[in-house]
Enzyme design. Structure first.
Site, PDB file in Angstrom:
ATOM      1  N   LYS A 223       0.819  -1.214   0.000  1.00  0.00           N
ATOM      2  CA  LYS A 223       0.000   0.000   0.000  1.00  0.00           C
ATOM      3  C   LYS A 223       0.851   1.262   0.000  1.00  0.00           C
ATOM      4  O   LYS A 223       2.039   1.253   0.323  1.00  0.00           O
ATOM      5  CB  LYS A 223      -0.960  -0.022   1.189  1.00  0.00           C
ATOM      6  CG  LYS A 223      -2.094  -1.021   0.998  1.00  0.00           C
ATOM      7  CD  LYS A 223      -3.185  -0.902   2.042  1.00  0.00           C
ATOM      8  CE  LYS A 223      -4.365  -1.808   1.693  1.00  0.00           C
ATOM      9  NZ  LYS A 223      -5.451  -1.733   2.687  1.00  0.00           N
ATOM     10  N   ARG A 258      -3.390 -10.245   4.965  1.00  0.00           N
ATOM     11  CA  ARG A 258      -3.822 -10.306   3.566  1.00  0.00           C
ATOM     12  C   ARG A 258      -2.698  -9.737   2.714  1.00  0.00           C
ATOM     13  O   ARG A 258      -2.369  -8.542   2.834  1.00  0.00           O
ATOM     14  CB  ARG A 258      -5.117  -9.502   3.391  1.00  0.00           C
ATOM     15  CG  ARG A 258      -5.680  -9.479   1.973  1.00  0.00           C
ATOM     16  CD  ARG A 258      -6.952  -8.630   1.946  1.00  0.00           C
ATOM     17  NE  ARG A 258      -7.557  -8.598   0.627  1.00  0.00           N
ATOM     18  CZ  ARG A 258      -7.233  -7.741  -0.338  1.00  0.00           C
ATOM     19  NH1 ARG A 258      -6.288  -6.828  -0.125  1.00  0.00           N
ATOM     20  NH2 ARG A 258      -7.849  -7.787  -1.511  1.00  0.00           N
TER      21      ARG A 258
END
Length: 276
Positions: A223, A258
């Site tokens: 991210k 995840r």
């Protein structure tokens, strides 16, 4: 030892589980377009399982910042053929969607074991639908929607506000008859948060887990917050940062991480577990 009830699976949480990401979208921030056909998605899924993934998470709508919305029909056309192929693998399958209609279609065919919803079942009809199904549920916090969520997000106390929201959604699910063992909570890294907000949440994962009252699923892989820290602008080049973040999340008590990079994450977790 606690268990997570995920469809017909009962997953032991005596170690952090690894959820492998299968994006069947043309525009996801890291790997959009690489696995958006059933054949490529199946190959990718098999590779993730060989690398040690415990769960596969399939999504047909990009929820990256500034992502355009897709229609329900388009999302269904992306995810259903892939889910039908992956069902034969005999592993827990998670559907990453915020739309009741997409959830219903997958549930009616018995294609998924977990609904992973960035909107925490706030879509009309989602909560009673999923509550009545024999599947796990992940409730995520976000501020705003993908097209606007990174435009000056503001909190008075991000940890308290996120934790309080998750606790309220967990309580509402229980009021609808959902057993606690079916529930996960996700603080929603990058979903309406600045870097400072994200770091505060990562530091306080134990407090968030206590507030939510259910195990945490953490998604930080590749991210932009990691790019802000490292200066790396290309998501695929954030492997080291992603593995470090997953390991820190596990040390903070995350039950599931995840990730895109399953093999590297699994190896890091194995080293940490050997020391522990």
């Amino acid at each position: 030892m606690s268990l997570f009830a995920c469809g017909s699976f009962r997953l032991a949480l005596d170690r952090p589980l690894v959820m492998g990401i299968v994006n069947v979208t043309p525009d996801s921030f890291s790997d959009g377009g690489r696995f958006d056909r059933p054949v490529t998605a199946l190959i990718h899924a098999e590779q993730l399982l060989a690398q040690g993934a415990d769960i596969l998470d399939i999504g047909g709508e990009s929820t990256r910042p500034n992502a355009p919305a897709v229609s329900v029909d388009e999302e269904l056309q992306r995810v259903l053929p892939v889910l039908r192929q992956l069902r034969a693998l005999g592993v827990p399958l998670s559907l990453d969607t915020r739309r009741t209609a997409v959830m219903r279609a997958a549930l009616e065919e018995g294609l998924v074991d977990l609904i992973n919803d960035v909107s925490a079942l706030e879509d009309d009809g989602a909560l009673p639908l999923v509550a009545a199904a024999n599947v796990g549920i992940c409730l995520m916090h976000k501020q705003g929607n993908p097209d606007t969520m990174q435009q000056r997000p503001v909190y008075c106390d991000v940890v308290h506000e996120v934790g309080d929201y998750l606790a309220r959604r967990v309580a509402l699910c229980q009021e609808h008859g959902v057993a606690r063992e079916r529930l996960l909570a996700d603080p929603g890294f990058g979903f309406g948060k600045t870097l400072e907000h994200n770091l505060a949440l990562l530091r306080q994962l134990p407090q968030l887990a206590d507030m939510a009252g259910v195990p945490l699923l953490i998604g930080i892989s590749r991210k932009s917050m990691l790019g802000q820290i490292t200066g790396e602008t290309m998501p695929a080049q954030r492997l080291g940062a992603s593995v470090a973040a997953a390991l820190l999340a596990a040390q903070g008590g995350a039950a599931i991480v995840r990730v895109h990079d399953v093999q590297a994450t699994r190896q890091a977790l194995q080293v940490w577990q050997a020391l522990a």
